[in-house]
Structure formats: structure tokens, C-alpha cells
Design a protein around this motif. Sequence first.
Motif, PDB file in Angstrom:
ATOM      1  N   LEU A  89      -1.954   4.656   7.850  1.00 56.19           N
ATOM      2  CA  LEU A  89      -2.642   5.188   6.596  1.00 56.19           C
ATOM      3  C   LEU A  89      -3.081   6.382   6.418  1.00 56.19           C
ATOM      4  O   LEU A  89      -2.618   7.036   5.159  1.00 56.19           O
ATOM      5  N   ARG A  90      -3.278   7.135   7.110  1.00 49.66           N
ATOM      6  CA  ARG A  90      -3.848   8.720   7.153  1.00 49.66           C
ATOM      7  C   ARG A  90      -2.500   9.597   6.735  1.00 49.66           C
ATOM      8  O   ARG A  90      -2.531  10.127   5.752  1.00 49.66           O
ATOM      9  N   GLU A  91      -1.094   9.126   7.317  1.00 57.68           N
ATOM     10  CA  GLU A  91      -0.010   9.881   7.009  1.00 57.68           C
ATOM     11  C   GLU A  91       0.429   9.554   5.480  1.00 57.68           C
ATOM     12  O   GLU A  91       0.660  10.490   4.860  1.00 57.68           O
ATOM     13  N   LEU A  92       0.174   8.277   4.989  1.00 60.02           N
ATOM     14  CA  LEU A  92       0.543   7.902   3.766  1.00 60.02           C
ATOM     15  C   LEU A  92      -0.226   8.368   2.977  1.00 60.02           C
ATOM     16  O   LEU A  92       0.210   9.054   1.811  1.00 60.02           O
ATOM     17  N   LEU A  93      -1.559   8.699   2.957  1.00 68.64           N
ATOM     18  CA  LEU A  93      -2.462   9.274   2.099  1.00 68.64           C
ATOM     19  C   LEU A  93      -2.262  10.822   1.996  1.00 68.64           C
ATOM     20  O   LEU A  93      -2.449  11.270   0.620  1.00 68.64           O
ATOM     21  N   VAL A  94      -1.891  11.325   3.224  1.00 68.45           N
ATOM     22  CA  VAL A  94      -1.748  12.706   3.056  1.00 68.45           C
ATOM     23  C   VAL A  94      -0.477  13.020   1.934  1.00 68.45           C
ATOM     24  O   VAL A  94      -0.736  14.087   1.157  1.00 68.45           O
ATOM     25  N   VAL A 134       3.034   1.154  -9.249  1.00 70.74           N
ATOM     26  CA  VAL A 134       2.624   0.878  -8.102  1.00 70.74           C
ATOM     27  C   VAL A 134       3.299   1.121  -6.899  1.00 70.74           C
ATOM     28  O   VAL A 134       4.745   0.825  -6.901  1.00 70.74           O
ATOM     29  N   ILE A 135       3.001   1.603  -5.694  1.00 76.56           N
ATOM     30  CA  ILE A 135       3.663   1.844  -4.331  1.00 76.56           C
ATOM     31  C   ILE A 135       2.924   0.783  -3.549  1.00 76.56           C
ATOM     32  O   ILE A 135       1.963   0.372  -3.314  1.00 76.56           O
ATOM     33  N   LEU A 136       4.098   0.109  -2.873  1.00 78.89           N
ATOM     34  CA  LEU A 136       3.591  -1.045  -2.124  1.00 78.89           C
ATOM     35  C   LEU A 136       4.070  -0.754  -0.618  1.00 78.89           C
ATOM     36  O   LEU A 136       5.371  -0.914  -0.252  1.00 78.89           O
ATOM     37  N   PRO A 137       3.240  -0.479   0.439  1.00 76.65           N
ATOM     38  CA  PRO A 137       3.542  -0.310   1.838  1.00 76.65           C
ATOM     39  C   PRO A 137       3.472  -1.454   2.496  1.00 76.65           C
ATOM     40  O   PRO A 137       3.221  -2.459   1.727  1.00 76.65           O
ATOM     41  N   PRO A 138       3.927  -1.689   3.731  1.00 77.91           N
ATOM     42  CA  PRO A 138       4.059  -3.019   4.125  1.00 77.91           C
ATOM     43  C   PRO A 138       2.586  -3.324   4.645  1.00 77.91           C
ATOM     44  O   PRO A 138       1.576  -2.318   4.881  1.00 77.91           O
ATOM     45  N   PRO A 139       2.189  -4.582   4.664  1.00 80.28           N
ATOM     46  CA  PRO A 139       2.997  -5.603   4.493  1.00 80.28           C
ATOM     47  C   PRO A 139       3.391  -6.188   3.044  1.00 80.28           C
ATOM     48  O   PRO A 139       4.213  -6.952   2.739  1.00 80.28           O
ATOM     49  N   LEU A 140       2.512  -5.989   2.117  1.00 81.41           N
ATOM     50  CA  LEU A 140       2.616  -6.273   0.719  1.00 81.41           C
ATOM     51  C   LEU A 140       3.933  -5.996   0.026  1.00 81.41           C
ATOM     52  O   LEU A 140       4.277  -6.515  -0.917  1.00 81.41           O
ATOM     53  N   CYS A 141       4.719  -4.955   0.609  1.00 84.65           N
ATOM     54  CA  CYS A 141       6.135  -4.524   0.004  1.00 84.65           C
ATOM     55  C   CYS A 141       7.091  -5.788   0.176  1.00 84.65           C
ATOM     56  O   CYS A 141       8.070  -5.753  -0.634  1.00 84.65           O
ATOM     57  N   GLU A 142       6.608  -6.881   0.815  1.00 77.26           N
ATOM     58  CA  GLU A 142       7.393  -7.949   1.086  1.00 77.26           C
ATOM     59  C   GLU A 142       6.802  -9.274   0.606  1.00 77.26           C
ATOM     60  O   GLU A 142       7.178 -10.438   1.186  1.00 77.26           O
ATOM     61  N   SER A 143       5.587  -9.073  -0.130  1.00 80.40           N
ATOM     62  CA  SER A 143       5.024 -10.604  -0.566  1.00 80.40           C
ATOM     63  C   SER A 143       5.603 -10.707  -1.859  1.00 80.40           C
ATOM     64  O   SER A 143       5.542 -10.020  -2.798  1.00 80.40           O
ATOM     65  N   PRO A 144       6.088 -12.105  -1.609  1.00 80.48           N
ATOM     66  CA  PRO A 144       6.799 -12.447  -2.880  1.00 80.48           C
ATOM     67  C   PRO A 144       5.758 -12.819  -4.195  1.00 80.48           C
ATOM     68  O   PRO A 144       6.273 -12.545  -5.208  1.00 80.48           O
ATOM     69  N   THR A 145       4.537 -13.097  -3.866  1.00 84.76           N
ATOM     70  CA  THR A 145       3.853 -13.212  -4.868  1.00 84.76           C
ATOM     71  C   THR A 145       3.180 -11.803  -5.437  1.00 84.76           C
ATOM     72  O   THR A 145       3.242 -11.737  -6.785  1.00 84.76           O
ATOM     73  N   ALA A 146       2.908 -10.718  -4.717  1.00 86.93           N
ATOM     74  CA  ALA A 146       2.408  -9.309  -5.233  1.00 86.93           C
ATOM     75  C   ALA A 146       3.791  -8.761  -6.122  1.00 86.93           C
ATOM     76  O   ALA A 146       3.621  -8.359  -7.179  1.00 86.93           O
ATOM     77  N   VAL A 147       5.040  -8.891  -5.338  1.00 89.95           N
ATOM     78  CA  VAL A 147       6.057  -8.194  -6.246  1.00 89.95           C
ATOM     79  C   VAL A 147       6.496  -9.035  -7.344  1.00 89.95           C
ATOM     80  O   VAL A 147       6.606  -8.504  -8.473  1.00 89.95           O
TER      81      VAL A 147
END
Length: 355
Positions: A89-94, A134-147
Motif C-alpha cells: 500500500l505504501r508503494e502504491l500510494l507514493v 477507478v484504480i483497482l489493485p489486488p484483490p479487487l481487480c479480479e472481483s467479478p462483482t466490483a468490476v
Amino acid sequence: MDKPKPKKAVRRKGRAVTIAEVASLAGVSPMTVSRVMNNQGKVRDSTRERVLQAVRELDYTPNLAAASLAAAQHTRIALIYTNPSGAYLRELLVGLLRIASRNAIQLVIDYWEGLDPEGERAAARSLARKVEGVILPPPLCESPTAVGELTRAGVPLVAISSGRFTDEISCVRIDDFRAAKEITEHLLAQGHTRIGFIRGRPDLSASARRFEGFQAALHEAGVPFEARLVQQGDYTYRSGLKATEKLLAQRRPPTAIFASNDDMGAAAISVAHRRGLDVPRDLSVVGFDDTSAATTVWPELSTVHQPIASMANTAVDVLLRSIRRRDRSTRVLVDHVVPHRLVVRGSVAPLPQAK
């Protein structure tokens, strides 16, 4: 009916003309002036002409920097987060905060931990009304519901670090299979053939691809695969502790451990130290991602560098191009594979001949 005549121009010397003065002279609102200047929205021809006449009379020059900033501030991009790795998360937010500040983007952080499918659907519908992308990191990037819900709402999406590209969502990723194969080959080159493997979350394609790369390296080297040397983790430090304890408690423990991320790799080093083992003399350990967790342990962790911050930068760029496309009737999906690299540090050593 006679057209309203513009008011007499009154200019103040010594400072720039404001949009409010143009609006007052033309008899319209500042928002209407903005629409005319940016060629946006529906404005009557007669109103447009009054505004342009006022602009000419006052010799008004728009503040392009301010206009750009105002436009960007209306671009709201959301990051939906449930990833258990704090280092990731820290790397992503940077990366996201850096590009957001450069482009004056409003970054919205939405936390969806613990939501069931119905909760994800409700959260997605609510978010779709507030943001442009929207940016979706794992695990939501592979959630059929969210996508599925966000796609139906017409919100552009970009996945970060998904293990595969699909026809549903743009993706910025590395080649997890190849990266895992390369770091396994590094261990094999040091003489290790009993290599323990700590898997990532079972619901993520990146986890599967890393395991497949590990198996492929063993197969090409002619090293038999042993299922007992594989333990399940979930990318958390605590899961790495449990998995390593199980691996090292075996009658014939591994001489090296490949953890599917740096958090679990750091946990493996911790367990080894607690058992009185020297890393890397008695046990070699590698991780994956090259987050801050890799360099906050001793010895520092050999790992695969996944450029998370620059991947976030690329994801925003892909998202902005999608948001600003005039034709939204068709989706343009992007599969951007970024290069990875092996980072060799002090956690790996050759297998002693005595073993």
C-alpha cells in the motif's frame, strides 16, 4: 425582440481582467463565460457572441494554468483498497500521490475490507456517482462483482498487478510467471533443490502465475516437485510466520524458501532466526515485489522488483486517456506489461557441499 446590449466596458488599470468582469459586462454568469472560453456545454449563439464581444472589449486573457487546474480538480479518481500488505500500500500510494499532485487530480481512497458481494455492489454504485475513474489493485481487480458493477455504470477502470489480462478491464502488470521462474532459477543456480514455496492468496491470478513459474523452473532443471514443500499464505506477515513454521518443522526441511511476497519473506527470516538458523548460511530466503519490507529485515531480502509506484503512474495515465476520450460508446482496453528485475541481496547463499 431586441438582443440585450452589453454594458459599457469599464477597465481597471494596473491589473488583469477577471472572468467576473467579463461576465458582468456580457450580462451572464462566470460559468457561462467559462463554457464559452472552453467550448464546453450548450450556449446560445446570441449569448456566445455577447461573451466574445465582452472578451474583445476588455482584452481578456484566460489564466491557462488556473483553467487547467480547475479542470483537473474536477477529475476525481478513486483507489479501492483491501490489500493486506501495508508495504505494498505504501508503494502504491507514493506513486498515486506523486502523479495526482502533478496533474491536480483529486484522489479518493475507498476501503472495502470485509464487504460481501451485495456490499460491494452497493459501494460500487455509490462510488460511480462520485468519480470519473477507478484504480483497482489486488484483490479487487479480479472481483467479478466490483468490476461488473463499475463497468455497467460506465466508469473507466484500470487494474494494477493482476496476473492476467482480460477483456473486461485495462491492466498494468508485470509478467509474474517469468519473474517467479527467474528467481527460482537463481536459487537453483546456488545449488538448492529442496525449495519451500509459500503461496499467495488463492483467489488471485498473480498468485497462481507465480506458483506456475516456480514449478516450471523446477521442471526445466529436472528437480522433482514435492507438494509437502508448498504451504498456503495470504500475503500477510502472519501467514508467512505460520507457513514457515510448517516448512521448517518437517523431518527434511527445505534449504531455501521462496515467499510469494516480501511480507511473507520477512516473516520467513524471522522464524529462521527464532529457530537459531543463520540466514543465508543455513536457509536462503527470497521474496517478491521489492517493497520496503525487503530492506527492513536482516539480512536484506533478495526479491523481484515490481515497480509499483511507476505502475501506479502508468495506471493513472491510462485512466486519464480513457476518461478524456470523446467517444465513450466503445471501450479501449490496454494491457501494459512493465519490466521487472531480480534484486540480489544478502538473504541467499550457495548450498554448502556438506549438505
